[in-house]
Design a protein around this motif. Sequence first.
Motif, short mmCIF file in Angstrom:
data_model
loop_
_atom_site.label_atom_id
_atom_site.label_comp_id
_atom_site.label_asym_id
_atom_site.label_seq_id
_atom_site.Cartn_x
_atom_site.Cartn_y
_atom_site.Cartn_z
N ARG A 72 -41.19 19.40 38.52
CA ARG A 72 -40.24 20.27 37.81
C ARG A 72 -39.27 19.47 36.95
O ARG A 72 -38.83 19.93 35.90
CB ARG A 72 -39.48 21.12 38.85
CG ARG A 72 -38.44 22.05 38.30
CD ARG A 72 -38.98 23.12 37.40
NE ARG A 72 -39.93 24.01 38.04
CZ ARG A 72 -40.45 25.08 37.43
NH1 ARG A 72 -40.10 25.37 36.18
NH2 ARG A 72 -41.34 25.83 38.06
N PHE A 73 -38.91 18.23 37.39
CA PHE A 73 -37.90 17.44 36.69
C PHE A 73 -38.50 16.15 36.14
O PHE A 73 -39.63 15.78 36.45
CB PHE A 73 -36.73 17.13 37.62
CG PHE A 73 -36.00 18.35 38.11
CD1 PHE A 73 -35.07 18.98 37.31
CD2 PHE A 73 -36.27 18.88 39.37
CE1 PHE A 73 -34.40 20.11 37.75
CE2 PHE A 73 -35.61 20.01 39.82
CZ PHE A 73 -34.68 20.63 39.00
N ASN A 74 -37.71 15.46 35.34
CA ASN A 74 -38.13 14.19 34.75
C ASN A 74 -38.34 13.15 35.86
O ASN A 74 -37.39 12.79 36.57
CB ASN A 74 -37.05 13.71 33.76
CG ASN A 74 -37.49 12.50 32.96
OD1 ASN A 74 -37.92 11.50 33.52
ND2 ASN A 74 -37.38 12.60 31.65
N ARG A 75 -39.55 12.67 35.99
CA ARG A 75 -39.90 11.78 37.09
C ARG A 75 -39.20 10.43 36.99
O ARG A 75 -38.85 9.83 38.00
CB ARG A 75 -41.43 11.60 37.14
CG ARG A 75 -42.15 12.88 37.54
CD ARG A 75 -43.63 12.85 37.22
NE ARG A 75 -44.26 14.14 37.54
CZ ARG A 75 -45.48 14.49 37.16
NH1 ARG A 75 -46.21 13.65 36.45
NH2 ARG A 75 -45.98 15.67 37.48
N ILE A 129 -48.21 7.86 37.83
CA ILE A 129 -49.30 6.93 37.49
C ILE A 129 -50.33 7.56 36.55
O ILE A 129 -50.68 6.96 35.53
CB ILE A 129 -49.98 6.41 38.77
CG1 ILE A 129 -48.96 5.77 39.70
CG2 ILE A 129 -51.08 5.40 38.41
CD1 ILE A 129 -48.12 4.70 39.08
N PRO A 130 -50.86 8.77 36.83
CA PRO A 130 -51.85 9.36 35.91
C PRO A 130 -51.29 9.63 34.52
O PRO A 130 -52.05 9.67 33.55
CB PRO A 130 -52.25 10.67 36.61
CG PRO A 130 -51.91 10.46 38.04
CD PRO A 130 -50.67 9.62 38.02
N VAL A 131 -49.97 9.83 34.40
CA VAL A 131 -49.34 10.10 33.11
C VAL A 131 -49.28 8.84 32.25
O VAL A 131 -49.30 8.90 31.02
CB VAL A 131 -47.92 10.67 33.31
CG1 VAL A 131 -47.21 10.87 31.98
CG2 VAL A 131 -47.99 11.99 34.06
N LEU A 132 -49.22 7.68 32.90
CA LEU A 132 -49.00 6.42 32.19
C LEU A 132 -50.27 5.62 31.96
O LEU A 132 -50.20 4.52 31.41
CB LEU A 132 -47.99 5.56 32.97
CG LEU A 132 -46.58 6.14 33.10
CD1 LEU A 132 -45.72 5.25 33.96
CD2 LEU A 132 -45.94 6.36 31.74
N MET A 192 -41.25 7.90 29.75
CA MET A 192 -42.30 8.66 30.42
C MET A 192 -42.40 10.06 29.82
O MET A 192 -41.36 10.74 29.66
CB MET A 192 -42.01 8.75 31.92
CG MET A 192 -43.15 9.30 32.75
SD MET A 192 -42.72 9.32 34.52
CE MET A 192 -42.43 7.58 34.84
N PRO A 193 -43.60 10.50 29.45
CA PRO A 193 -43.75 11.85 28.89
C PRO A 193 -43.23 12.91 29.85
O PRO A 193 -43.50 12.87 31.05
CB PRO A 193 -45.28 11.99 28.71
CG PRO A 193 -45.79 10.59 28.66
CD PRO A 193 -44.87 9.79 29.54
#
Length: 418
Positions: A72-75, A129-132, A192-193
């Motif tokens: 929900r929030f910026n990781r 991890i999967p986002v980066l 981070m996206p």
Amino acid sequence: MQNNDTALFNRNFILVVIGQVVSILGSALLRFALSTYVLDLTGRADIFAALLAISTIPSIILSPIGGAIADRFNRRNLMILFDFTSSAVVLSFVFFLLAGNASVILIGIVMVLLGIISAMYQPAVQASIPVLTKEDNLEKANGIVNGVGALSNLAGPVLGGVLYSMVGIYVLVIVSCVAFFLSAIMEIFIKMPFSKREQNDHIVPTLFKDMKSGFIYVLKQPYILKAMILAAVLNLFLTPFFLVGTPYMMRVTLQSSDAMYGISLGIIQFSSILGALTIGIFAKKMKITNLYRWLILISILILPMALAVSPLIVRLGYFPSFILFFLCAIPIVMAMTIVSIFVITIVQKQTPNDLLGKVMAIITAVAQCAAPIGQILYGALFEAFSLSVYFPILIMFAMMLLISAAAKVMLRNEEVIA
């Protein structure tokens, strides 16, 4: 180095990895200092195990909430916040130490607070991890994150073992406080996206709706359900042995020095590093349907460990027991790490990004439900059989054989592609 934001070794991924190294090193130093202090203070495996179990409970209860928050929030911001909070908790503990109020109860409170923070922190890291990184690199990325975490956990006990006798618990706790603070500072520079999701209600009911959607997704995925059950059983009989049994046998049974005790715990973490580094070799040949073979291998290696702490070998001196024990422990921990990374990677590939934090947190929470029971069980067993510590290991051997057989039956029809 590639410029693609999803390349394996991009700047943001490297910053996450470095932040993990520093943060986990601080955590490992603190965990070593507190556990050694409690063992030295009480000399009792049951009290030591109870503290570990109590500190695990927050992860079980709060991980699903942490997962919902991570989705929900910026990781990145969450990672920064939780590292700063950990630093503040440890700093407060330093003041109690300096005042001479370092009781077992206070140590338990600190461990619970840090467990609460970790329950919120880890889902944010796992979902990042999967986002980066690209999907093709996800297995390697998980291996790197797991490996550097194990490297920090390796350095923690080894460095702690050397420093504990030289500078005492005070300096180790202060160093861990600084490590959390530095990790938070580094995470500020991560890009981070993040896409803010629409919120039509107050945050509390929104988070509960998010958790519900995560549970529904998990229940509809047979593979994830089976993976959680297998992880929970291993957390009951295998993982707690290395958390409770190994420290007790090294410190109490074999009466290791501070340095050798730190080295022994470091070897366990070094084995995790080896497992993480070799995941690429085994992953292409691994299948869900043959995971039981890895469990059988672990079962076979448990028997010589029991022999290592039997009166027959212990009479020969410290190092014969030490060497035989870790000749078996190293491949066991390597196998555990490889299986864990393999299973986690498949789950990450199958799960949509907006559900990833919740799903990973639910898996963690369910799997860890058994951990406190296992820790207390081993604490009671090692306390009851303090003069024959090989007996709890033989019980673990029998249970692992049963788990191997159950895994063969349970996963025989799964054809998930990693």
